[in-house]
Structures are given as structure tokens and as C-alpha cells.
Design a protein around this motif. Structure first.
Motif, PDB file in Angstrom:
ATOM      1  N   SER A   1     -23.385 -60.110  12.039  1.00  0.00           N
ATOM      2  CA  SER A   1     -23.467 -61.578  11.994  1.00  0.00           C
ATOM      3  C   SER A   1     -24.648 -62.089  12.805  1.00  0.00           C
ATOM      4  CB  SER A   1     -22.172 -62.188  12.532  1.00  0.00           C
ATOM      5  OG  SER A   1     -21.091 -61.791  11.749  1.00  0.00           O
ATOM      6  N   TRP A   2     -24.831 -61.534  13.984  1.00  0.00           N
ATOM      7  CA  TRP A   2     -25.937 -61.969  14.855  1.00  0.00           C
ATOM      8  C   TRP A   2     -27.271 -61.657  14.194  1.00  0.00           C
ATOM      9  CZ3 TRP A   2     -27.539 -59.414  20.090  1.00  0.00           C
ATOM     10  CH2 TRP A   2     -28.375 -60.279  20.806  1.00  0.00           C
TER      11      TRP A   2
ATOM     12  N   GLY B   1     -28.268 -63.981  11.360  1.00  0.00           N
ATOM     13  CA  GLY B   1     -28.826 -65.228  11.873  1.00  0.00           C
ATOM     14  C   GLY B   1     -30.226 -65.058  12.417  1.00  0.00           C
TER      15      GLY B   1
ATOM     16  N   LEU C   1     -26.528 -73.049  11.953  1.00  0.00           N
ATOM     17  CA  LEU C   1     -26.702 -71.599  12.012  1.00  0.00           C
ATOM     18  C   LEU C   1     -26.700 -71.118  13.458  1.00  0.00           C
ATOM     19  CD1 LEU C   1     -27.276 -68.889  10.619  1.00  0.00           C
ATOM     20  CD2 LEU C   1     -29.719 -69.482  10.676  1.00  0.00           C
TER      21      LEU C   1
ATOM     22  N   ILE D   1     -22.816 -69.901  14.149  1.00  0.00           N
ATOM     23  CA  ILE D   1     -22.811 -68.492  13.760  1.00  0.00           C
ATOM     24  C   ILE D   1     -23.490 -67.622  14.816  1.00  0.00           C
ATOM     25  CG2 ILE D   1     -23.619 -66.813  12.039  1.00  0.00           C
ATOM     26  CD1 ILE D   1     -23.301 -69.100   9.955  1.00  0.00           C
TER      27      ILE D   1
ATOM     28  N   ALA E   1     -21.704 -65.109  17.629  1.00  0.00           N
ATOM     29  CA  ALA E   1     -21.933 -63.699  17.293  1.00  0.00           C
ATOM     30  C   ALA E   1     -22.637 -62.962  18.428  1.00  0.00           C
ATOM     31  CB  ALA E   1     -22.745 -63.595  16.003  1.00  0.00           C
TER      32      ALA E   1
END
Length: 147
Positions: free
Chosen positions: A22-23, A26, A57, A61, A65
């Protein structure tokens, strides 16, 4: 105290992988939004759309994350017998993770600068978009090869 770390190790590792994915998503996408913002966001309407996308974002997110990656990663390295600190790989991975965290903070600053119409050119953001890829290569090679 460390017995429970060994018990949760597989779950912490699974959570860590999901958080990293997830990180990284982004970190790959936000600089691309910066390119579009810098090149096409000259009029108020498109700029407003980019500001909203970049903000959501980063806040919804990427920040969670990153925190989840760090917390689960610390659980992993604190588990006895997992990391041999006499080898080079944990140190190169740590350096790359610190670099990734720096890049995250750089992105957060760039978002604020673009909102204030003080950001860089699209070309500069394209170049910076390669930073997380290089750091990811360092991390993956360190962890898999364990040199």
C-alpha cells in the motif's frame, strides 16, 4: 516478552507485506500526480482536482500505510532469531527504509508547495518518481539475498 513476538511473527510478516504494498503504491503514484499537477494544473479547476487527489492519497492511504509498515517492521526485527545484525543486509535495508521515509516526507512537502503554486517542474517530478523504485530494489535485494 519475546515469546509473543514469535507467536505473532507470521501475522506481523503478512501485515507488513500488505502495508508495504500500500505504501509503495502511493509512493509510485503521488509523484505522477505531481507531474500532471505541474504540467496541467495551471487553471483553477484541474488544480483543485489534483489537490484533492493528492491530499486524499497522502492522508488516507500513504500515511497510515507508512505507519503500519514501520510498526509491523519493528515487530519483525524485534523477534528473536530473525535478524542477524552482524550481516550487511539489515543495515542496507534500514538505510533504504529511512530513504523511503525521507521520500514520503519530501512528497508531503511537495504537495503543500504545489497547492501554493510553488512546486517544481513536471520534469523534476518525473525524475524524483524513480527514487522509490531504486530504494525498493535495494530493500528487496537486501532481504532476499541476505548478503
Amino acid at each position: 516478552m519475546t515469546d509473543w513476538l514469535a507467536l505473532i511473527y507470521p501475522y506481523a510478516k503478512a501485515f507488513h507485506v500488505m502495508a508495504v504494498i500500500s505504501w509503495m503504491a502511493g509512493l509510485f503514484y503521488l509523484p505522477r500526480l505531481f507531474v500532471y499537477h505541474a504540467e496541467r494544473g495551471q487553471t483553477p479547476e484541474p488544480a483543485g482536482s489534483f489537490v484533492v487527489m493528492e491530499d486524499k492519497l497522502l492522508r488516507l492511504i500513504m500515511n497510515p500505510a507508512m505507519i503500519a509498515t514501520w510498526v509491523s517492521g519493528l515487530f519483525l526485527v524485534l523477534t528473536p532469531g530473525i535478524v542477524d545484525w552482524s550481516m550487511a543486509w539489515p543495515w542496507t535495508k534500514a538505510a533504504c527504509v529511512l530513504g523511503m521515509t525521507w521520500f514520503h516526507m519530501w512528497c508531503a512537502r511537495q504537495r503543500r508547495l504545489l497547492q501554493a503554486r510553488q512546486g517544481h517542474s513536471g520534469r523534476r517530478y518525473r525524475i524524483m518518481n524513480e527514487v522509490p523504485t531504486l530504494l525498493m530494489v535495494g530493500i528487496v535485494v537486501s532481504v532476499i539475498v541476505k548478503f
